[in-house]
Design a protein around this motif. Structure first.
Motif, mmCIF file in Angstrom:
data_model
loop_
_atom_site.group_PDB
_atom_site.id
_atom_site.type_symbol
_atom_site.label_atom_id
_atom_site.label_comp_id
_atom_site.label_asym_id
_atom_site.label_seq_id
_atom_site.Cartn_x
_atom_site.Cartn_y
_atom_site.Cartn_z
ATOM 1 N N CYS A 90 -1.408 24.525 57.461
ATOM 2 C CA CYS A 90 -1.020 25.891 57.853
ATOM 3 C C CYS A 90 -1.498 26.921 56.835
ATOM 4 O O CYS A 90 -1.184 28.108 56.939
ATOM 5 N N GLY A 91 -2.231 26.465 55.812
ATOM 6 C CA GLY A 91 -2.831 27.396 54.861
ATOM 7 C C GLY A 91 -4.213 27.815 55.333
ATOM 8 O O GLY A 91 -4.651 27.484 56.448
ATOM 9 N N PHE A 92 -4.911 28.521 54.461
ATOM 10 C CA PHE A 92 -6.205 29.122 54.803
ATOM 11 C C PHE A 92 -7.267 28.071 55.217
ATOM 12 O O PHE A 92 -7.740 28.059 56.366
ATOM 13 N N ILE A 93 -7.610 27.173 54.307
ATOM 14 C CA ILE A 93 -8.722 26.264 54.601
ATOM 15 C C ILE A 93 -8.293 25.208 55.621
ATOM 16 O O ILE A 93 -9.048 24.858 56.539
ATOM 17 N N GLY A 94 -7.044 24.720 55.477
ATOM 18 C CA GLY A 94 -6.542 23.700 56.401
ATOM 19 C C GLY A 94 -6.566 24.190 57.844
ATOM 20 O O GLY A 94 -6.950 23.444 58.759
ATOM 21 N N LEU A 152 0.822 18.069 58.296
ATOM 22 C CA LEU A 152 2.068 18.089 57.518
ATOM 23 C C LEU A 152 2.027 19.267 56.557
ATOM 24 O O LEU A 152 1.132 19.331 55.695
ATOM 25 N N ASP A 153 2.953 20.196 56.703
ATOM 26 C CA ASP A 153 2.937 21.384 55.841
ATOM 27 C C ASP A 153 4.372 21.777 55.508
ATOM 28 O O ASP A 153 5.254 21.770 56.373
ATOM 29 N N LYS A 154 4.572 22.143 54.259
ATOM 30 C CA LYS A 154 5.914 22.540 53.798
ATOM 31 C C LYS A 154 6.278 23.955 54.257
ATOM 32 O O LYS A 154 7.431 24.341 54.250
ATOM 33 N N GLU A 174 -0.313 24.407 45.727
ATOM 34 C CA GLU A 174 -0.115 25.776 45.260
ATOM 35 C C GLU A 174 -1.494 26.202 44.799
ATOM 36 O O GLU A 174 -2.125 25.515 43.991
ATOM 37 N N SER A 175 -1.986 27.353 45.297
ATOM 38 C CA SER A 175 -3.426 27.614 45.150
ATOM 39 C C SER A 175 -3.792 28.909 44.413
ATOM 40 O O SER A 175 -4.976 29.189 44.261
ATOM 41 N N HIS A 176 -2.795 29.682 43.969
ATOM 42 C CA HIS A 176 -3.166 30.991 43.409
ATOM 43 C C HIS A 176 -3.018 31.021 41.879
ATOM 44 O O HIS A 176 -1.918 30.827 41.347
ATOM 45 N N PRO A 204 -3.124 27.145 34.430
ATOM 46 C CA PRO A 204 -2.192 26.111 34.903
ATOM 47 C C PRO A 204 -2.588 25.589 36.287
ATOM 48 O O PRO A 204 -2.445 24.398 36.568
ATOM 49 N N TYR A 205 -3.100 26.464 37.158
ATOM 50 C CA TYR A 205 -3.576 26.000 38.476
ATOM 51 C C TYR A 205 -4.666 24.943 38.322
ATOM 52 O O TYR A 205 -4.556 23.824 38.848
ATOM 53 N N SER A 206 -5.725 25.297 37.576
ATOM 54 C CA SER A 206 -6.858 24.366 37.498
ATOM 55 C C SER A 206 -6.476 23.112 36.721
ATOM 56 O O SER A 206 -6.986 22.018 37.020
ATOM 57 N N SER A 243 -3.568 21.671 36.880
ATOM 58 C CA SER A 243 -2.845 20.803 37.818
ATOM 59 C C SER A 243 -3.823 20.148 38.796
ATOM 60 O O SER A 243 -3.676 18.983 39.149
ATOM 61 N N LYS A 244 -4.847 20.885 39.224
ATOM 62 C CA LYS A 244 -5.847 20.307 40.133
ATOM 63 C C LYS A 244 -6.637 19.198 39.407
ATOM 64 O O LYS A 244 -6.939 18.158 39.992
ATOM 65 N N ALA A 245 -6.950 19.429 38.130
ATOM 66 C CA ALA A 245 -7.676 18.404 37.365
ATOM 67 C C ALA A 245 -6.804 17.156 37.213
ATOM 68 O O ALA A 245 -7.310 16.022 37.266
ATOM 69 N N ASN A 302 -15.358 29.325 45.495
ATOM 70 C CA ASN A 302 -14.426 30.252 46.157
ATOM 71 C C ASN A 302 -14.720 30.404 47.645
ATOM 72 O O ASN A 302 -15.817 30.815 48.032
ATOM 73 N N ASN A 303 -13.729 30.099 48.458
ATOM 74 C CA ASN A 303 -13.842 30.242 49.916
ATOM 75 C C ASN A 303 -13.427 31.643 50.351
ATOM 76 O O ASN A 303 -12.577 32.264 49.710
ATOM 77 N N TYR A 304 -14.004 32.101 51.469
ATOM 78 C CA TYR A 304 -13.514 33.320 52.113
ATOM 79 C C TYR A 304 -13.706 33.147 53.606
ATOM 80 O O TYR A 304 -14.505 32.312 54.054
HETATM 81 P P1 NAD Z 1 -3.364 28.009 50.731
HETATM 82 O O1 NAD Z 1 -2.480 28.426 49.606
HETATM 83 O O2 NAD Z 1 -3.844 29.023 51.689
HETATM 84 O O3 NAD Z 1 -2.620 26.879 51.583
HETATM 85 C C1 NAD Z 1 -1.895 25.832 50.998
HETATM 86 C C2 NAD Z 1 -1.058 25.189 52.090
HETATM 87 O O4 NAD Z 1 -0.359 24.066 51.512
HETATM 88 C C3 NAD Z 1 0.032 26.109 52.679
HETATM 89 O O5 NAD Z 1 0.042 25.998 54.077
HETATM 90 C C4 NAD Z 1 1.330 25.577 52.081
HETATM 91 O O6 NAD Z 1 2.452 25.786 52.917
HETATM 92 C C5 NAD Z 1 0.997 24.100 51.929
HETATM 93 N N1 NAD Z 1 1.804 23.442 50.883
HETATM 94 C C6 NAD Z 1 2.052 23.892 49.628
HETATM 95 N N2 NAD Z 1 2.835 23.013 48.982
HETATM 96 C C7 NAD Z 1 3.066 21.980 49.830
HETATM 97 C C8 NAD Z 1 3.787 20.774 49.732
HETATM 98 N N3 NAD Z 1 4.453 20.445 48.612
HETATM 99 N N4 NAD Z 1 3.821 19.929 50.797
HETATM 100 C C9 NAD Z 1 3.174 20.259 51.955
HETATM 101 N N5 NAD Z 1 2.480 21.406 52.097
HETATM 102 C C10 NAD Z 1 2.420 22.256 51.055
HETATM 103 O O7 NAD Z 1 -4.581 27.228 50.044
HETATM 104 P P2 NAD Z 1 -6.096 27.113 50.510
HETATM 105 O O8 NAD Z 1 -6.847 28.266 49.967
HETATM 106 O O9 NAD Z 1 -6.150 26.814 51.947
HETATM 107 O O10 NAD Z 1 -6.548 25.834 49.676
HETATM 108 C C11 NAD Z 1 -6.454 24.531 50.252
HETATM 109 C C12 NAD Z 1 -6.937 23.526 49.215
HETATM 110 O O11 NAD Z 1 -8.273 23.821 48.837
HETATM 111 C C13 NAD Z 1 -6.117 23.547 47.919
HETATM 112 O O12 NAD Z 1 -5.976 22.222 47.475
HETATM 113 C C14 NAD Z 1 -6.983 24.325 46.945
HETATM 114 O O13 NAD Z 1 -6.749 23.921 45.614
HETATM 115 C C15 NAD Z 1 -8.373 23.951 47.423
HETATM 116 N N6 NAD Z 1 -9.444 24.940 47.173
HETATM 117 C C16 NAD Z 1 -9.288 26.231 47.560
HETATM 118 C C17 NAD Z 1 -10.331 27.143 47.356
HETATM 119 C C18 NAD Z 1 -10.216 28.585 47.812
HETATM 120 O O14 NAD Z 1 -11.123 29.366 47.512
HETATM 121 N N7 NAD Z 1 -9.197 28.965 48.540
HETATM 122 C C19 NAD Z 1 -11.514 26.722 46.734
HETATM 123 C C20 NAD Z 1 -11.631 25.381 46.352
HETATM 124 C C21 NAD Z 1 -10.591 24.502 46.585
#
Ligand code: NAD
Ligand code: TYD
Length: 338
Positions: free
Chosen positions: A9-13, A32-34, A85-87, A150-152, A154-156, A180-182
């Motif tokens: 339910c997030g941006f890329i998903g 599955l989304d929180k 968590e992505s920001h 802290p974001y990067s 946690s991803k690492a 960076n996605n858009y």
């Molecule tokens: P986003 O913040 O738009 O979406 C994240 C989604 O994850 C949300 O729907 C949120 O509800 C869900 N979520 C958060 N915590 C959760 C949990 N504990 N259990 C289940 N769902 C949970 O993020 P995005 O921009 O779509 O990024 C998606 C992935 O791609 C992330 O892993 C991010 O690190 C990675 N990424 C993003 C970018 C970018 O430019 N946006 C670039 C490279 C990688």
């Protein structure tokens, strides 16, 4: 193929689920989304209502019993973990939820998938795990991880856990690291939708520091195609870089956006820099090109126009996600920085 997609339910998903269901009539997806502040169930409501190959489960990737249940009985062929968590700015404000979801949640998913003997697990990571570049060079998959926020970090941590699951247990995990996605559905806390939203309202456009930090921009569908290729063709245990071949300074992005929207550059306001602000990201994606056949298809100007067009025609979406907790966080953040 049956997929468990997390964070759909997030941006890329959201973009990934739409694209894959349209492209593969024989695929079905459980999302599955929180539903954190960044997740919007309405993004995919039309699929929930009309598409029997899609279903939604609200839940947390940290919830072991729920994941074990979702993966029980050969119900799933592959897991794609977008949930995070992505920001970066939020991670500076409070790193804790980043460690819980991005590290512990990812490990929980890996462990459940390993126990359920899932055939394939794609973990979505980021170029930010590599840290920062100077004026020259690009990140390669062999570049040492050196995260600065802290974001990067946690991803690492999750990338390292994925590596350990492959090396220790032979678990078939693959990692994607993208720039960076858009595009459509991006939450308006990230640079492009935030600047669009402010420009529309004739509000100041807050550019951090001198505006000369460089990001590589990729249209979200191209990233989704990279994830699909990784799922279908990637080598187990491998991390793949993806990028858009579109390096831009932040100030150039903002000026281009203003010209597309038809608003004056006088709206640009330089504000205090982000602490630990990475200077430059650039991706060498030769490995994904050679092994997977990946190539970005959308150039930056074209992608930006498409994105702005989407935001224009989806004004109610923008209004809907701008409320409550998000607005409060951003207001405090910008007050502190101006
Ligand atoms: P986003 O913040 O738009 O979406 C994240 C989604 O994850 C949300 O729907 C949120 O509800 C869900 N979520 C958060 N915590 C959760 C949990 N504990 N259990 C289940 N769902 C949970 O993020 P995005 O921009 O779509 O990024 C998606 C992935 O791609 C992330 O892993 C991010 O690190 C990675 N990424 C993003 C970018 C970018 O430019 N946006 C670039 C490279 C990688
Ligand atoms: P962002 O979209 O937060 O992505 P990331 O930090 O993951 O790269 O930011 C992109 C770039 O834009 C980054 O260098 C920080 C900068 N930026 C601003 O100058 N002003 C803003 O209001 C935001 C959100 C970002």
């Amino acid at each position: 193929m049956k997929l468990l997609v997390t964070g759909g339910c997030g941006f890329i998903g959201t973009n990934f689920i739409r694209l894959m269901l349209a492209k593969h009539p024989d695929w079905s997806i459980t999302n599955l989304d929180k539903l954190t502040y960044a997740g919007n169930r309405l993004n995919l409501l039309d699929l929930e209502e009309n598409e029997n190959r899609y279903d939604f489960v609200q839940g947390d990737i940290c919830d072991r019993d729920l994941i074990m249940d979702l993966l029980d009985g050969n119900k799933v062929d592959a897991v794609i973990n977008f949930a995070a968590e992505s920001h970066v700015d939020r991670s500076i404000n409070d790193p804790s939820p980043f460690v819980v979801t991005n590290v512990q949640g990812a490990q929980n998913l890996l462990e459940c998938a390993r126990q359920r003997k899932i055939d394939r697990f794609v973990h979505i990571s980021t170029d930010e795990v590599y840290g920062t570049l100077g004026d020259e060079g690009k990140f390669e998959e062999t570049t040492p991880l050196a995260p600065n926020s802290p974001y990067s970090a946690s991803k690492a941590g999750a990338d390292m856990m994925a590596r350990a699951y492959f090396e220790t247990y032979g678990f078939p995990v693959l990692v994607t690291r993208c720039s960076n996605n858009y595009g459509p559905y991006q939450f308006p806390e990230k640079l492009i939708p935030l600047m669009y939203m402010n420009a529309l309202a004739d509000k100041p456009l807050p550019v951090y520091g001198d505006g000369l930090n460089v990001r590589d921009w990729i249209y979200v569908d191209d990233h989704c195609l990279g994830v699909e290729l990784t799922l279908l063709k990637g080598r187990e245990g491998q991390a793949y870089n993806f990028g858009g071949d579109a390096e831009e300074t932040n100030i150039n992005v903002v000026k281009t956006l203003l010209s597309v929207v038809g608003k004056p550059e006088s709206l640009i306001t330089y504000v205090k820099d982000r602490p630990g602000h990475d200077k430059r990201y650039a991706m060498d994606f030769t490995l994904a090109a050679d092994e997977l056949g990946f190539a970005p298809t959308v150039n930056f100007e074209e992608g930006l126009k498409k994105t702005i067009e989407w935001y224009k025609t989806n004004a109610t979406w923008l209004e809907q996600v701008q409320s409550g907790e998000y607005r409060n966080f951003m207001d405090t953040w910008y007050e502190e920085r101006s």
